[in-house]
Write an enzyme that holds these catalytic residues in place. Sequence first.
Site, mmCIF file in Angstrom:
data_model
loop_
_atom_site.group_PDB
_atom_site.id
_atom_site.type_symbol
_atom_site.label_atom_id
_atom_site.label_comp_id
_atom_site.label_asym_id
_atom_site.label_seq_id
_atom_site.Cartn_x
_atom_site.Cartn_y
_atom_site.Cartn_z
ATOM 1 N N GLU A 21 0.836 -1.203 0.000
ATOM 2 C CA GLU A 21 0.000 0.000 0.000
ATOM 3 C C GLU A 21 0.866 1.247 0.000
ATOM 4 O OE1 GLU A 21 -3.659 0.117 2.354
ATOM 5 O OE2 GLU A 21 -2.881 1.948 3.293
ATOM 6 N N PRO A 24 -0.424 8.957 -1.985
ATOM 7 C CA PRO A 24 0.078 10.010 -2.874
ATOM 8 C C PRO A 24 0.922 11.015 -2.095
ATOM 9 C CG PRO A 24 -2.308 9.728 -3.092
ATOM 10 C CD PRO A 24 -1.889 8.990 -1.855
ATOM 11 N N TYR A 153 -12.240 -4.641 10.465
ATOM 12 C CA TYR A 153 -11.624 -4.152 11.707
ATOM 13 C C TYR A 153 -11.598 -5.271 12.741
ATOM 14 C CZ TYR A 153 -12.289 0.319 9.441
ATOM 15 O OH TYR A 153 -12.244 1.354 8.535
#
Length: 585
Positions: A21, A24, A153
């Site tokens: 992952e 930007p 989660y």
Amino acid sequence: MKVSEKISQAIASGTPWFSLEFFPPKTEQGLVNLYDRIERMAKLGPLFVAVTWGAGGSTAQRTLELCAMCQSVFGIETVMHLTCTNMDKAMVDRALVEAKGAGIRNILALRGDPPRGTEYWTACDGGFTYAADLVRYIRDQYGDYFCIGVAGYPEGHIENTDKDADFQFFVEKVKAGADFVVSQLVYDYGVFVAWERRCRENGVDVPIAPGVLPIQSYQSFRRLAHLTKTRVPEELKIRVEEVKGNDQAIKDLGVEHAVQMVGGLQAAGIMGVHLTTLNLETTVQRVLASLGMAHGSGITRGASSASLVAAPSNTASAMVPPDSGSLATKRAWDDFPNGRWGDARSPAFGSLDAYGAMLKFDAQGAASTWGRPQSTSDISDLFAKYVAGEIPSLPWSDEPLLAETQRIRDELLRINKLGYWTLASQPALDAVSSSDATYGWGPRGGYIYQKAFVECFVPALMFPAFLSRLQSASPRITYYASNMQGDFVTNAYSAQNDTENATAVTALTWGVFPGRAVVQPTLIDKMNFLAWRTEAFQTWHEWANMFSRESSEARFLDNMASECWLVNVVDNEFKNPDAIWEMFK
């Protein structure tokens, strides 16, 4: 190809797999350097990569650009995060159209956090109240074209205290049309294994990728654990505290812990893992190498740390530019980011800001901790209380002051009471041992140097006289100053007669270690100062939003944002530790 199909194929073959992952970067140069980094990391063989989406679409264009580059140029299957918080239907439609046009077939549908400057997340036009609504909408508009992922989660969402109800919401979200799940990070693989088993028992049969974030630095570990409320095993807490002053030891521990995490998951039959990189490279490479999962990189299982960690060179571009030199230097030139004053050309610059807004209080909690300010004297008192340790946080800092501040605490108290509201500071150091419990960092056997540094807000009425003192002390004093309107002044120029483009880079902290180049992890230049300025002034408005829009507190805080200057002061005479305080009168 759909990510769910790739994961299913890997599961069927019993082959360990991983994904990566990225986020930007804040600056154009950081984005360019991230492209180089991703091109190298693509050779490790990730099953896919994912790119985050800023709250409220704040990074929309850069996220789309980065996704398109990964998908089309680097040839990596790419998952684009997409949040629906504070985004209307037209923004969502535009993002999906552009994603499809770029050949992206995988979307991670998220509710998301509110963008900076808003207290609450709000539903979009068209009914995007939860991530499940976004999943249904994408399915309705595009059928099976997009492969849709959702977040899970294992320890429950931090906003829902009813964990059983929270789990049922998650199950319903998957059944709304999700093809795969990426979990929130955990530091105990047993927590994920138990949660994954519960998912299967409740009919969740799509692939689930456990989220793992290798520990990269002490401060990022503390900050992210605080933001996510993820439980940290007691043994890991103790070990992190034992080596918190040694950056390399922290990274070594991060690699060791991540390897244990992935190994424990694999022992439980979970062969895939989603690695959050924070846009850094070397630690992830070391983890994958230790696990024998770094395909095509030339790195073999069990390679030593020495062969994988090059001498970092966080230096100014005039000394060692990030795109020059050996591959080892390219991998490691930003291995030691140090707070928000790292190198703005680094792909990892601003990494913590990419994973959550700073203010986590509700309105009641903010008023209880920070009061109801209506005058500059209220602000001065608040900052002084923070420096004195009487309150645990400020809107700009969510943790107490570091231990190194003790050396300059009296001066900080004095200048905050005068109206110089300090956001960051450090004392001058001259050849302190790198193993020093308070000031040390990096490998043992080295020496640490620091210039005295203060960053503060200065009310407009005080600023002209303050600037005059700074100018009269040049070049001993280097300063950067800006207001919310964009006015900017500095005396830090690398080229004479070019005050627009040639601002210099000032090293605030550096270390000298045996067998290594000089390491400069803390830098200040125009680019990183202005990147932080936007967030610093926005926090005034974010704080104001904790009060009724018509209240005197909200009006006062908004006015402070408009009237203050943010000033960064560096005293280049690091052998004279007290000289900087002459500027603050």
